[in-house]
Motif scaffolding. Sequence first.
Motif, PDB file in Angstrom:
ATOM      1  N   VAL A  57       0.810  -1.047   0.099  1.00  0.00           N
ATOM      2  CA  VAL A  57       0.066   0.024  -0.020  1.00  0.00           C
ATOM      3  C   VAL A  57       0.625   1.181   0.101  1.00  0.00           C
ATOM      4  O   VAL A  57       0.581   2.336  -0.660  1.00  0.00           O
ATOM      5  CB  VAL A  57      -1.135   0.058   1.052  1.00  0.00           C
ATOM      6  CG1 VAL A  57      -1.784   1.266   1.402  1.00  0.00           C
ATOM      7  CG2 VAL A  57      -1.884  -1.243   0.939  1.00  0.00           C
ATOM      8  N   LEU A  58       1.901   1.330   0.795  1.00  0.00           N
ATOM      9  CA  LEU A  58       2.790   2.586   0.844  1.00  0.00           C
ATOM     10  C   LEU A  58       3.442   2.697  -0.662  1.00  0.00           C
ATOM     11  O   LEU A  58       3.699   3.752  -0.892  1.00  0.00           O
ATOM     12  CB  LEU A  58       3.960   2.241   1.933  1.00  0.00           C
ATOM     13  CG  LEU A  58       3.386   2.294   3.275  1.00  0.00           C
ATOM     14  CD1 LEU A  58       4.700   2.094   4.262  1.00  0.00           C
ATOM     15  CD2 LEU A  58       2.913   3.916   3.491  1.00  0.00           C
ATOM     16  N   ILE A  59       3.950   1.667  -1.141  1.00  0.00           N
ATOM     17  CA  ILE A  59       4.578   1.496  -2.424  1.00  0.00           C
ATOM     18  C   ILE A  59       3.513   1.941  -3.598  1.00  0.00           C
ATOM     19  O   ILE A  59       3.968   2.856  -4.397  1.00  0.00           O
ATOM     20  CB  ILE A  59       5.212   0.262  -2.839  1.00  0.00           C
ATOM     21  CG1 ILE A  59       6.366  -0.144  -2.018  1.00  0.00           C
ATOM     22  CG2 ILE A  59       5.547   0.109  -4.443  1.00  0.00           C
ATOM     23  CD1 ILE A  59       6.991  -1.405  -2.276  1.00  0.00           C
ATOM     24  N   GLY A  60       2.070   1.630  -3.466  1.00  0.00           N
ATOM     25  CA  GLY A  60       1.200   2.134  -4.286  1.00  0.00           C
ATOM     26  C   GLY A  60       1.013   3.563  -4.045  1.00  0.00           C
ATOM     27  O   GLY A  60       0.729   3.987  -5.062  1.00  0.00           O
ATOM     28  N   SER A  61       0.833   3.989  -2.957  1.00  0.00           N
ATOM     29  CA  SER A  61       0.624   5.298  -2.705  1.00  0.00           C
ATOM     30  C   SER A  61       1.938   6.155  -3.197  1.00  0.00           C
ATOM     31  O   SER A  61       1.633   7.416  -3.745  1.00  0.00           O
ATOM     32  CB  SER A  61       0.794   5.540  -0.962  1.00  0.00           C
ATOM     33  OG  SER A  61       0.242   7.036  -0.708  1.00  0.00           O
TER      34      SER A  61
END
Length: 151
Positions: A57-61
């Motif tokens: 999720v952090l990478i996607g963000s």
Amino acid sequence: MNLVIAGVVVVWLLIRQLTPRPVKEKSLFGVVVLAYGVFAASTFPASAPVTVVDVAVLIGSAILGCALAALRAFTVRLRREGDRLVQQGTALTALLWIVGLAQHLLSELLMTVPMLAQATLLLYVGVVIVVQRAVLLARARSAGHLAVHGR
């Protein structure tokens, strides 16, 4: 405390983005925010069980934030004032900043670790500042406003 610091940085950043100012080819602002963001994220409690989903999720963000930063760089007006190149963000620039910050903070709803998005907010801001600046400088160079490096 990170949210207070991030809030101050973001307000200052929005004011700075909307105020006409000279384009500088070298600036440490984004790098400083990024470095502090790395430090702030590293202080996140090691006892918090960060999962693969949280990291994804952090990478996607971050990927979405970088795309918004690149788009945001095209909303900044560039103009000559004498021998200086001046930049000034628009209302769309500010709106894209707000959307980017909101998507990062709302990504927390998909995470298993509460407050991870908040803990990484300055890291996120540092990354997107660096990307926006790189795209803006590339845009200025391709328009002939700045010297192309290596030529």
